[in-house]
Write an enzyme that holds these catalytic residues in place. Structure first.
Site, PDB file in Angstrom:
ATOM      1  N   GLY A  27      47.772  23.045 -55.775  1.00  0.00           N
ATOM      2  CA  GLY A  27      48.943  22.413 -56.912  1.00  0.00           C
ATOM      3  C   GLY A  27      49.094  21.214 -56.603  1.00  0.00           C
ATOM      4  O   GLY A  27      49.212  20.217 -57.715  1.00  0.00           O
ATOM      5  N   GLU A  34      57.907  28.919 -51.163  1.00  0.00           N
ATOM      6  CA  GLU A  34      56.506  29.311 -50.680  1.00  0.00           C
ATOM      7  C   GLU A  34      56.770  29.974 -49.186  1.00  0.00           C
ATOM      8  O   GLU A  34      55.903  30.613 -48.701  1.00  0.00           O
ATOM      9  CB  GLU A  34      55.680  28.010 -49.993  1.00  0.00           C
ATOM     10  CG  GLU A  34      56.442  26.902 -49.119  1.00  0.00           C
ATOM     11  CD  GLU A  34      55.661  25.807 -48.837  1.00  0.00           C
ATOM     12  OE1 GLU A  34      54.650  25.228 -49.642  1.00  0.00           O
ATOM     13  OE2 GLU A  34      56.171  24.983 -47.669  1.00  0.00           O
TER      14      GLU A  34
END
Ligand SMILES: O=C(O)C1=C[C@@H](OP(=O)(O)O)[C@@H](O)[C@H](O)C1
Ligand SMILES: C=C(OP(=O)(O)O)C(=O)O
Length: 437
Positions: free
Chosen positions: A103, A325
Site C-alpha cells: 500500500g 493493521e
C-alpha cells in the site's frame, strides 16, 4: 519440479510451556518507507539507519532507484548496524514501478512520479489492481497531473511526470485508506504551491499513520498545519519548501512485535522487545493497552517492553479503526479467550492485502471457531479449536495470526508462511527461536 511456496504448509509450532524470550524486532515498514520517500525528495543526502529490509521496503527502494535516486546499502557512519545512504537526484522517467502488494508503494509514489520528467508506469501483484487508489489518482489530476488508467481508479496506470506539479487545494474521500492523505502530504513540499488536503467522506481510518507522516515531514523541515492542534478538522496543509537530509534511526516495527507479545499472552509467558520507543506514532504502541485489557501486563524499562501473560485471556470490545493493521493478531488472540470479543471500526480491512474480515472469519471457523462478520468488524465467540490448514491469501498478517493460534492448538498448518516476508524478513526463524524449538 520446484515447490510452489504459495501452497507450502508450515506446521505452526505448538507451545508446550510458557515462552520466556527476548525478541529483537526489525525496523518499521511505515517509518522506513516514509523515510525513503522523504530522503529521495530532500535537497541533500541523508541516512536511514536500521531500515527494515523486507519485500515492501525493498520494492520502495528499487522504485526510487528506477526514478534516479541513489540508495547505497551498507553500514552506518559509526560502523554500527545497517544503514542506507540516500542521495537524491532529479527524478526521471520513463520508468516502471513494481508496487508488489505494498500500500505504501502504490500510494506514496504516484505523487513522486508526477515530479519526474517522463512517464512512470505503475503495476503490481493481482491484488494491487483491486486495492483503492482513486483518492490519489483523482487528487493528482485535480492538482495538475496527467494520468492514464483504465477508468477504475486503480492500478495499472501511468503517471506522466512533467517535472513538477502545481499543487493547491484538493478534496478527497480517504475513508478507504489513510494512505491517500499521507501520500499527498509526503510529496507536497515539492509541489509549486504545496497542498491543502481536505478529507470529505466517512470516518478516516489509521490516524496515527497520518500523525507519523506529519511528524516525519516536520523533522525534515516541512511546515505542516494539521487538524490535531486547533486546526480545521480533516484538513492538512503543507507549504512548499526544500527538505533537509536526515540521519534517521528507524524504530522497531511495533505491529510486527504483535505476534511475539501475543505469544506471552497466549502461553502465560514473558517476552521482551528491546528498543520499544517511549513515544511513537506507530499504532502498535496501542498493544500495551489492548493486550493488557485482554489479560496480560507490561512494563517499559531500559531493556525494552516486557509483556507478561497469566495464561488467561479475556475477550475485548474495542474500536480498532485507528490501529486496523493490528486486527488479525487481536482476532487470533480473541479466538482463544475465555469470553466473546467484538472488534469494530475496521470495515476498510476488506480492501487490505486480502479481505481480512472474510479471511479471518473463514479460517478461524474452519478450525472450529465461531466468528461472524459485522458491518464494520468481527464478533468472535471462543470455542475449542482443532488443527487444520490456515490459509493466508498472500497476507502476512493472516500468516502471523495463524501462528498465534497454532501456539495453543495442535496441528495448525500455515499455508505460504513465506508471505510474512512482506514486512518481516524471517518470521519462521524468529518464531522458532523465541520458542526454543
Ligand atoms: O501509512 C501507513 O504506513 C499505513 C497505513 C494504514 O493503511 P490504511 O489506512 O489503508 O489502513 C495501515 O493499515 C498500513 O499497514 C500502513
Ligand atoms: C495494510 C497493510 O499494509 P499496506 O501497507 O500494504 O497497506 C498491513 O501491513 O497490515
Amino acid at each position: 519440479m520446484r515447490p510452489d511456496p504459495s501452497t507450502d504448509l508450515w506446521p505452526a509450532p505448538y507451545a508446550r510451556g510458557a515462552v520466556d524470550a527476548t525478541v529483537t524486532v526489525p525496523g518499521s515498514k511505515s517509518v522506513t518507507n516514509r523515510g525513503l520517500v522523504l530522503a529521495a525528495l530532500a535537497a541533500e543526502p541523508g541516512w536511514l539507519r536500521r531500515p527494515l529490509r523486507s519485500r515492501d521496503t525493498l520494492l520502495m527502494a528499487e522504485a526510487l532507484r528506477t526514478l534516479g535516486v541513489k540508495i547505497e546499502e551498507g553500514v552506518g557512519p559509526d560502523g554500527t548496524g545497517e544503514a542506507w545512504r540516500i542521495i537524491p537526484s532529479p527524478l526521471r522517467g520513463p520508468a516502471t514501478v513494481d508496487v508488489g502488494n505494498a500500500g505504501t508503494v502504490m500510494r506514496f509514489l504516484p505523487p513522486v512520479a508526477a515530479l519526474a520528467d517522463g512517464p512512470v508506469r505503475f503495476d503490481g501483484d493481482p491484488r494491487s489492481h483491486e486495492r483503492p487508489l482513486h483518492g490519489v489518482i483523482d487528487a493528482l489530476r485535480a492538482l495538475g497531473a496527467r494520468i492514464d488508467d483504465d477508468g477504475r481508479g486503480a492500478l495499472p496506470m501511468t503517471v506522466h511526470g512533467a517535472g513538477g506539479l502545481d499543487g493547491g487545494t484538493v478534496e478527497i474521500d480517504a475513508s478507504s485508506s489513510s494512505q491517500f492523505v499521507s501520500a499527498l502530504l509526503l510529496s507536497a513540499p515539492r509541489f509549486n504551491q504545496g497542498v491543502e488536503v481536505r478529507h470529505v467522506g466517512a470516518k478516516l481510518p489509521s490516524l496515527p499513520h497520518i500523525r507519523m507522516t506529519v511528524d516525519m515531514l516536520r523533522a525534515v523541515g516541512a511546515q505542516v498545519d494539521e487538524p490535531e492542534h486547533g486546526g480545521e478538522p480533516n484538513v492538512w496543509r503543507v507549504a512548499p519548501s526544500a527538505l533537509r537530509g536526515r540521519d534517521l534511526v528507524v524504530e522497531p516495527d511495533l505491529s510486527n512485535a504483535q505476534p511475539f507479545l501475543a505469544a506471552a499472552l497466549v502461553t502465560g509467558g514473558r517476552v521482551t522487545v528491546p528498543d520499544w520507543p517511549e513515544r511513537t506514532t506507530q499504532p502498535g504502541d496501542e498493544l500495551r493497552r489492548i493486550f493488557t485489557e485482554m489479560g496480560g501486563s507490561c512494563e517499559l524499562t531500559e531493556a525494552g517492553l516486557t509483556f507478561t501473560g497469566t495464561g488467561r485471556i479475556h475477550g475485548i470490545d474495542v474500536d480498532l479503526g485507528e490501529v486496523g493493521e493490528l486486527t488479525p493478531g487481536i482476532a487470533a488472540v480473541a479466538a482463544l479467550a475465555d469470553s466473546p470479543s467484538t472488534l469494530r471500526g475496521v470495515a476498510h480491512l476488506r480492501l487490505h492485502e486480502t479481505d481480512r474480515l472474510a479471511a479471518l472469519t473463514k479460517e478461524i471457523n474452519e478450525l472450529g471457531g465461531d466468528v461472524t462478520e459485522t458491518e464494520d468488524g468481527l464478533h468472535i465467540r471462543p470455542r475449542p479449536l482443532h488443527g487444520g490448514v490456515f490459509h493466508t491469501y498472500h497476507d502476512h498478517r493472516m500468516a502471523t495470526a495463524g501462528a498465534i493460534i497454532g501456539l495453543a492448538v495442535e496441528g495448525v498448518e500455515i499455508e505460504d508462511v513465506a508471505t510474512t516476508a512482506k514486512t518481516l524478513p524471517d518470521f519462521p526463524g524468529m518464531w522458532t527461536e523465541m520458542l526454543g524449538v
